[in-house]
Enzyme design. Structure first.
Site, PDB file in Angstrom:
ATOM      1  N   CYS A  43       0.835  -1.208   0.000  1.00 21.24           N
ATOM      2  CA  CYS A  43       0.000   0.000   0.000  1.00 21.24           C
ATOM      3  C   CYS A  43       0.867   1.253   0.000  1.00 21.24           C
ATOM      4  O   CYS A  43       1.317   1.717   1.054  1.00 21.24           O
ATOM      5  CB  CYS A  43      -0.927  -0.009   1.222  1.00 21.24           C
ATOM      6  SG  CYS A  43      -1.979   1.447   1.309  1.00 21.24           S
ATOM      7  N   CYS A  80      -0.579   4.125   2.039  1.00 18.67           N
ATOM      8  CA  CYS A  80      -0.425   4.029   3.499  1.00 18.67           C
ATOM      9  C   CYS A  80       1.026   4.273   3.911  1.00 18.67           C
ATOM     10  O   CYS A  80       1.291   4.917   4.919  1.00 18.67           O
ATOM     11  CB  CYS A  80      -0.824   2.642   4.003  1.00 18.67           C
ATOM     12  SG  CYS A  80      -2.244   1.919   3.197  1.00 18.67           S
ATOM     13  N   ASP A  81       1.969   3.748   3.148  1.00 19.65           N
ATOM     14  CA  ASP A  81       3.352   3.673   3.622  1.00 19.65           C
ATOM     15  C   ASP A  81       4.336   4.567   2.880  1.00 19.65           C
ATOM     16  O   ASP A  81       5.498   4.661   3.291  1.00 19.65           O
ATOM     17  CB  ASP A  81       3.849   2.219   3.528  1.00 19.65           C
ATOM     18  CG  ASP A  81       3.002   1.285   4.389  1.00 19.65           C
ATOM     19  OD1 ASP A  81       2.496   1.756   5.424  1.00 19.65           O
ATOM     20  OD2 ASP A  81       2.847   0.110   4.026  1.00 19.65           O
TER      21      ASP A  81
END
Ligand code: NAP
Length: 317
Positions: free
Chosen positions: A133, A136-137
């Site tokens: 992701c 997200c990261d």
């Protein structure tokens, strides 16, 4: 817990089904699962969902869908379904905390999960440099080097997003041409931070506490080289989340639920929509469309059942 319509999954298919069932006054119950909002919520920007002239963030789009469904009476439950019994009426679902939900109709919108590379180091270094992701990261890779694997829309979309943070990005693709849309290809080819390694696969992810490198094998020459990197983002497609229904519902050879053009599975009252059935289009808009169809089918199914019951009761009198 009892509901006339239970929806498993909270991506565009599940939330659109909820919206339509809620507007039919059925107070649907959405079991949100492991990934509230579904895969779209992990997507950086969505440029092709109609109605948004400028792009909209994937998380924001999913969040809007959920709020819209809740506004009309959708109930949300943060749980995982661990068992289903579709041999009884109403259907019986068991959650991860042991609660039982009974459902007069069931809409399966469990989506699909990122496919793993299946190479040494991938599991051991998950969340320690290996991520599925970028949204997200990506932030954790500021000024770092990353490798993205894959040549589809996800690989390119997320690579372009990652270039906001990283110093260098290498896309490893097993062929010498991309399957991604031309508009994404153009953007990737003209981005100075992106470099392609063609005809190649990642055989190993290296590192002890964090990712430090990958072994890249050229499929044409057979030569393996080590490439230093701080992160690896595999974007090599998806596998449908259907383990719950194996042995109960018909699945195709790739594990997708078999449903007819009206989202009906082989069990009356059980419908399936979105990535869990679709291995062709896999778009937020097609998932949403199928969620709409599934809810309308559930409404019609319940009306037919009610009509049949009234008729049977009248015949007894
Ligand atoms: P995809 O289109 O199936 O692409 C998967 C990529 O991974 C392909 O390039 C494939 O190579 C490669 N691959 C598959 N298995 C591999 C393996 N074992 N090792 C190495 N490489 C492997 O999947 P996706 O990119 O996740 O997209 C899924 C769907 O979502 C698509 O319909 C896509 O259009 C859609 N999507 C759309 C957007 C957008 O419109 N902006 C954004 C994201 C996703 P080959 O090409 O050689 O098969």
């Amino acid at each position: 817990m009892h509901s006339k319509v239970v929806i498993i999954g909270s991506g565009p298919a599940g939330l659109t089904a909820a919206l339509y069932a809620a507007r039919a006054n059925l107070e649907p119950l959405v079991v949100r699962g492991l990934q509230p909002g579904g895969l779209i919520a992990t997507t950086s920007e969505v440029e092709n969902y109609p109605g948004f002239v400028e792009s909209i963030g994937g998380y924001e789009l999913a969040d809007n869908m959920e709020k819209q469904a809740v506004r009309f009476g959708t109930q949300l439950l943060d749980a995982l379904i661990e068992q289903v019994d579709l041999s009884v009426r109403p259907f019986r679902l068991t959650t991860d905390s042991g609660d039982i939900i009974s459902a007069e109709t069931l809409i399966i919108a469990t989506g699909a999960s990122p496919r793993k590379l299946g190479v040494p180091g991938e599991d051991a270094l998950a969340n320690r440099g290996v991520s599925y992701c970028a949204t997200c990261d990506g932030f954790f890779f500021r000024n770092k080097r990353v490798v993205v694997v894959g040549g589809g829309n996800s690989a390119l979309d997320e690579s372009l997003f990652l270039t906001r943070y990283v110093s260098e990005l290498v896309i490893v693709h097993r062929r010498d041409s991309l399957r991604a849309d031309p508009i994404l290809q153009e953007r990737a080819f003209s981005n100075p931070k992106i470099r392609f390694v063609w005809d190649s696969v990642v055989d190993e992810i290296q590192g002890s506490t964090n990712v430090t490198g990958v072994a890249i094998r050229n499929l044409k020459t057979g030569e393996t080289t080590t490439h230093a990197t701080d992160g690896v983002f595999p974007y090599i497609g998806h596998i449908p989340n259907t383990w719950l229904f194996a042995g109960t519902l018909d699945l195709d050879e790739n594990g997708y639920i078999v449903a007819d053009g009206r989202t009906r599975t082989q069990i009356p009252g059980v419908f399936a929509a979105g990535d869990v059935v679709d291995h062709v289009y896999r778009q937020a808009i097609t998932a949403a469309g199928e969620g709409c169809k599934a809810a309308m089918e559930a409404v019609w199914y319940l009306a037919e059942q009610e009509h049949a019951q009234k008729k049977a009761a009248a015949a007894v009198v």
